[in-house]
Write a protein that holds these residues in place. Sequence first.
Motif, short mmCIF file in Angstrom:
data_model
loop_
_atom_site.label_atom_id
_atom_site.label_comp_id
_atom_site.label_asym_id
_atom_site.label_seq_id
_atom_site.Cartn_x
_atom_site.Cartn_y
_atom_site.Cartn_z
N THR A 1 0.85 -1.20 0.00
CA THR A 1 0.00 0.00 0.00
C THR A 1 0.88 1.25 0.00
OG1 THR A 1 -1.62 -1.19 1.29
CG2 THR A 1 -1.85 1.19 1.25
N TRP A 2 1.88 1.21 0.85
CA TRP A 2 2.80 2.36 0.98
C TRP A 2 3.55 2.61 -0.33
CZ3 TRP A 2 8.24 2.03 0.70
CH2 TRP A 2 8.92 3.21 1.01
N SER A 3 4.13 1.53 -0.88
CA SER A 3 4.91 1.74 -2.10
C SER A 3 4.00 2.16 -3.25
CB SER A 3 5.73 0.51 -2.45
OG SER A 3 4.90 -0.61 -2.56
N GLY A 4 2.77 1.67 -3.21
CA GLY A 4 1.80 2.09 -4.24
C GLY A 4 1.53 3.58 -4.20
N GLN A 5 1.62 4.15 -2.98
CA GLN A 5 1.37 5.60 -2.85
C GLN A 5 2.48 6.42 -3.51
OE1 GLN A 5 1.13 5.94 1.43
NE2 GLN A 5 -1.01 5.33 1.50
N HIS A 6 3.64 5.77 -3.76
CA HIS A 6 4.76 6.51 -4.33
C HIS A 6 4.99 6.19 -5.80
CE1 HIS A 6 5.47 6.43 0.03
NE2 HIS A 6 5.92 7.66 -0.18
N LEU A 7 4.05 5.52 -6.40
CA LEU A 7 4.21 5.15 -7.81
C LEU A 7 3.83 6.32 -8.71
CD1 LEU A 7 2.73 1.55 -7.98
CD2 LEU A 7 5.14 2.21 -8.07
N ASP A 8 4.46 6.32 -9.84
CA ASP A 8 4.11 7.32 -10.86
C ASP A 8 2.71 6.98 -11.36
OD1 ASP A 8 3.79 8.80 -13.11
OD2 ASP A 8 5.62 8.10 -14.13
N PRO A 9 1.77 7.92 -11.24
CA PRO A 9 0.38 7.62 -11.61
C PRO A 9 0.23 7.20 -13.08
CG PRO A 9 0.59 9.86 -10.77
CD PRO A 9 1.96 9.28 -10.77
N THR A 10 1.23 7.54 -13.88
CA THR A 10 1.11 7.16 -15.29
C THR A 10 1.65 5.76 -15.55
OG1 THR A 10 3.26 8.11 -15.79
CG2 THR A 10 1.35 9.58 -16.04
N ASP A 11 2.33 5.17 -14.54
CA ASP A 11 2.92 3.84 -14.72
C ASP A 11 1.88 2.77 -14.41
OD1 ASP A 11 4.43 1.59 -14.83
OD2 ASP A 11 6.06 2.33 -13.56
N LYS A 12 1.01 2.59 -15.39
CA LYS A 12 -0.15 1.71 -15.19
C LYS A 12 0.27 0.27 -14.87
CE LYS A 12 -3.09 4.93 -16.35
NZ LYS A 12 -3.76 5.69 -15.28
N VAL A 13 1.36 -0.15 -15.50
CA VAL A 13 1.78 -1.55 -15.33
C VAL A 13 2.15 -1.81 -13.88
CG1 VAL A 13 3.49 -3.28 -15.99
CG2 VAL A 13 2.60 -1.67 -17.69
N ARG A 14 2.95 -0.91 -13.32
CA ARG A 14 3.38 -1.13 -11.94
C ARG A 14 2.22 -0.91 -10.96
NH1 ARG A 14 8.97 1.57 -10.77
NH2 ARG A 14 8.70 0.42 -8.85
N ILE A 15 1.36 0.01 -11.29
CA ILE A 15 0.19 0.22 -10.42
C ILE A 15 -0.65 -1.07 -10.38
CG2 ILE A 15 -2.02 1.44 -10.26
CD1 ILE A 15 -0.52 3.97 -11.20
N GLU A 16 -0.83 -1.64 -11.55
CA GLU A 16 -1.62 -2.88 -11.65
C GLU A 16 -0.94 -4.01 -10.88
OE1 GLU A 16 -4.88 -4.88 -12.38
OE2 GLU A 16 -4.58 -2.75 -12.83
N SER A 17 0.38 -4.08 -11.02
CA SER A 17 1.13 -5.13 -10.33
C SER A 17 1.00 -4.98 -8.81
CB SER A 17 2.59 -5.05 -10.79
OG SER A 17 3.42 -5.60 -9.82
N HIS A 18 1.05 -3.71 -8.35
CA HIS A 18 0.88 -3.45 -6.92
C HIS A 18 -0.50 -3.86 -6.45
CE1 HIS A 18 4.61 -1.44 -6.12
NE2 HIS A 18 4.20 -1.28 -4.87
N LYS A 19 -1.47 -3.52 -7.25
CA LYS A 19 -2.85 -3.87 -6.89
C LYS A 19 -2.99 -5.37 -6.74
CE LYS A 19 -6.12 -0.40 -8.51
NZ LYS A 19 -6.86 0.02 -9.66
N LYS A 20 -2.39 -6.07 -7.68
CA LYS A 20 -2.46 -7.54 -7.62
C LYS A 20 -1.83 -8.07 -6.34
CE LYS A 20 -2.90 -9.17 -12.35
NZ LYS A 20 -2.20 -9.69 -13.51
N GLY A 21 -0.69 -7.48 -5.99
CA GLY A 21 -0.01 -7.88 -4.76
C GLY A 21 -0.89 -7.66 -3.55
N GLN A 22 -1.53 -6.50 -3.53
CA GLN A 22 -2.41 -6.19 -2.40
C GLN A 22 -3.60 -7.15 -2.35
OE1 GLN A 22 -2.44 -1.85 -3.42
NE2 GLN A 22 -2.85 -1.69 -1.23
N GLN A 23 -4.14 -7.40 -3.54
CA GLN A 23 -5.29 -8.33 -3.58
C GLN A 23 -4.88 -9.72 -3.12
OE1 GLN A 23 -6.41 -7.82 -7.64
NE2 GLN A 23 -7.72 -6.03 -7.22
N GLU A 24 -3.66 -10.09 -3.48
CA GLU A 24 -3.18 -11.40 -3.07
C GLU A 24 -3.09 -11.48 -1.53
OE1 GLU A 24 0.36 -14.59 -4.09
OE2 GLU A 24 0.65 -12.50 -4.60
N CYS A 25 -2.57 -10.39 -0.94
CA CYS A 25 -2.49 -10.36 0.53
C CYS A 25 -3.89 -10.39 1.14
CB CYS A 25 -1.76 -9.10 1.00
SG CYS A 25 0.00 -9.16 0.67
N HIS A 26 -4.80 -9.67 0.54
CA HIS A 26 -6.17 -9.62 1.03
C HIS A 26 -6.80 -11.02 0.98
CE1 HIS A 26 -10.47 -7.79 0.56
NE2 HIS A 26 -10.32 -8.50 1.64
#
Lengths: 580, 576
Positions: B327-352
């Motif tokens: 969640t924290w590292s996601g807050q520091h991602l470049d909003p235009t970097d959709k790929v990494r944002i998506e990857s972060h989301k997946k990681g969070q969903q996996e933890c959830h």
Amino acid sequence: MDDLRKRLAERARSGHLLEEVQSSLCNEDVEEDKLIDALSVLHTDGQIDIVQEFANLKNSEKQAYLFFEIRGVFEKLLPSLQAPIREVMDCVAALYNEAGNDGAAGFIFNAYQAFCQQEASIPVSALHEIEKAGASLDILTPTLVAGAEINAEYWLGEAYRLIDSTNVEIRRRAVFALGRMAWPSAPEALVTVLDRLRTVVDCNDDDETLSSAVRTIGRLLTNELFDDSRVCDVLSSALDKGGPLTLHAASDLFGFEGAKMPKLALDILMTRLRHVAPENTRTIEHIDFGIKRLLGTEDRELALDLLEAILIAHDSATDMEVFDSAAREIRSNGDLLNKVATRWLLNGHEALCEAVYSIVHVGGERRNVKIEVDASELGDGDGVWLIFAARKSIGFLFWYPVSAATFIVSLLEHAPDGETAAALEELLFEPLLINYPNEVRGVLEGAVDTVSKEVRKRLGNALQRLEDYLEDLRSIDKIPELMPSLEERESYHRHQQEEMTESYKAAEQKSVFANLFARVTLLYGRRSIHYVRGPGDEQKRMETPLTSHSVAMAFPRQLHLDPFGLEYMLRVMRVEKRRE
Amino acid sequence: MRLILRQYLASLRERDELDAVLPDLLSQLGLTVFSRPGRGTRQDGVDVAAVGKLMGSTEEKVYLYSIKPGDLGRRDWDSSSEQSLRPSLNQIRDAYIPNRLPVEHRGKKIVICICLGGVVLEQIRPDVEGFISRESTADVTFEEWNGDRLAALIEERFLREDLLPTDSRTMLRKALAMLDEPDSSYGYFAALVKSLSAVDDANHSARIRSLRQICICLWVLYAWGRDAGNLESPYRSSELALLCAWHVVGLYASKKSKSAVAVRDAFQSILQAYMAVSSEYLADRILPHVGKRDGLSSAVSSGCALDVNRKLFDIIGRVALKGLWLTWSGQHLDPTDKVRIESHKKGQQECHRAIGALISNNPTLLLPRTDEQAIDIWIVVAFLSTADAPTDIQIWLKELIERAIFAYRIHGIYPCNLNSYRELLEHPREKSDAYRKEVTGGSVLYPMIAFWAAVLGDDALYADVAHLAKHDMPHCSFQFWFPDETSEMHFYRNTEAHGATLAPVTLEQTPQELLEQLFGECDQSPHFRELSAVKMGFWPIVLVACRHYRLPLPLHLFEGFRTSSAVPEEEPSGSI
């Protein structure tokens, strides 16, 4: 012989006769008959006063068996002893009281009765001493019984006279004696006895007197001369008026004389015995004997009704463990066990379900017993009740998984629809298979060939689910990160060890053997060597091989995975009730 | 020591694992690193680039490193694989040097370094040497930095006796030797890290070096733990290393000097090691089994329910903490970097999903044994709150409170204040009111549940806790912990008790009144916002400290849940 007598006399002179008697009893070289003869001769010669000596015999809690052994010598001497009647009466009363509540306390009265029967005048003098000179009333009953052996008619008259006494203590004992005295064989005499008993019952409210009356009525009931209804009428009246002692007397009749009782009397007794109070465990024990006997007859339904009624009335205050004999009888008879378990688990009353557990568990039995449904108990076979009974079987027999599983498997055969069968299959899988995979799998696999196609399918499903579950667990390699630390593992082992030691000690304290035998701790080796003294002080070498024994127990998986969940589930299953 | 290092280097599996150490090593060697390893692919074959004078050289040179983990064999040297070395070296020569070499370094002699964790295998050595002799020129030369050389350099620059005292070297060796007994291993490593991080009075270079030493030691422990098949000590040690390192970072909180930058760079290396350990721990040991019924509970390999319970709460806390880092590292991602944002989301969903599966497949997670396990529950709930899963929180907390109440009332295994393992084994020692009162004197568990009930507007749940407080546990002091002015000093190293406790907190007030009271207290306690981790935007460090040192979570982290009537004028800082 001379030596023994001489030694006894010497010890008597120094005031230690009883110690010498005790020592002689323990000496294998001294035969008891010879000891008794020696004492008798010394008494006749006037060298010792047996009655005075034994009047001083004291009981001690730790060595009660010695008291009774020494008193036994006196009991053997007394029937042929020549001694003043009052002294004998006082000594007998003292020895009776010294024995306390021991079941053998009253044995001395048999010897006293035999003493009285030496001459017709002795019981007459004894009664005089009781009535006029303040001798112990405890002697009254054996005096009357002894007198009746000499002259039944005369002493029955004396008993009737005493029954009308204003002193309740005398009345009680006279009524009690009436039941034990020899009766004339003439029918008229027995009618008199019955009439007197009717009067006693009508005129007395005293529980002890009524309880004695009930015992005497019991004796009349076994006499074929009587019409049942007349005696039963008196019995009914006595039980209606009486209290716990009267009920206890009734339990005696039910427990020990039940086989000889007419049906009507048995019905009266069983109707009244339902009201036994939970705290009167001795009375319940006697009822237990009666129930056990009836369970083996065609009247077993009556026995089960009585048992059920008491358990429900006591609402778990009385455990089935008190009905130990009945429980063993039920456990040893597969059909009866099936009937009882089906009926009681379906009933769902906590006391009855706990009783099913106690029957399976009777005597600390750890072996599982198979239980199958008794179809005649199922009624209309509504699926809801089958599930209800299955859940009860788990709630109460969880620690006997084979019993619970065999019961549920047999319930499956009676499932009226797929929904019920699915619910039963679910219960087999969880919690039974999950917690006891080996034991319950054995039951299911063993049943597969004997059940219907539909049930076989259900068992197969449950087994497959178990296999999937175990496969999941097996698929996890060892995860060392999850191992408790060395310190924690050691703490846990210590904790377990301590718990085992404590439970071992607790079990040891309850053990009968621990009090009977001396304890020897062997530190090494696989056999023990010891010497025993044989005849002529010869030492004989004995070797006893030591064997190890072990007990295997299956612990349910949930006990360490989710102990709270397990406890909660079992509690829910135990307390849920039928809503008609 | 060199053998230890050698084995560590040889066991590194991924290129970026060697990447993590190399820049620190080069910096320590006196070079200036101008290109650090980035995520994703190499920069035209270069993993790390540095400039400076090395090994007594009088001439400043550019060093370009192409990294390969393990030994160099035929497949690694020249194959169609993207990771093959020879194509990378060609890329450096053909693309990097002409196009990407910074202008200020052009004209300097260039050394292309083949950097290996292991060695060049004999079967491929003629090919490598042939390549080097053919491609070497007056301005471009090649060097082989194999495991032996790296180990020698690491030892010389970080671990030699004057830099790392004998005691500390012994601690490291013992920590490695005891990896199979994680408590002991962690104990030795903790002593090492604490001694290395005691640099409050040292100069800048000593502080920087100490962080690099911690990083190296942590990597060594991690690599050895991986080889030994036990990551428990590396996991706990990495948390401690991170916290102790942060303490040093905190000394430079508002500074932008070269030293401050170097300290932060060194901390990033430790953070990277921490992330690597926790990711591997979860990915290899935990996450594959969360969906298996009773799987992880059974894997505890103990017949003791207490062990299962403690381990499972520990695990779920670790999973949630990982989620919060994402969640924290996601807050520091470049909003235009959709790929990494998506990857972060997946990681969070996996933890959830993992948390949901853990709870439903391991019922021991429905009732903690100790009140202190509220800390793990806090962390999980904190993560679930960021995952927008209020229903999951409510269902779990409802089950927790129902079980706790039931267990309490029947004198079962209810949560207590006991901490000694031995005492917990015996709990409940007595089924008496006096004993129950004695072991439930204070609680952070129940007020925490009440807090979340209030936040989520679950009046029934709140009423359950309030009823428990009033009717069953009037003797129990419900409490919340807040950092104070000494927390910054002690929070990251746990050197002394710190903070202040608000107690007793009554639940006779309405949920709204409770929130007003608690958030009002946050306003009264500004020290949380003064924590360097909060000021510098590294709020997960606070959570790591709470988890590691068993401290309740500060309520400031949840100020984002303030209702409008209670919101202060300023935006709450450090809120999740």
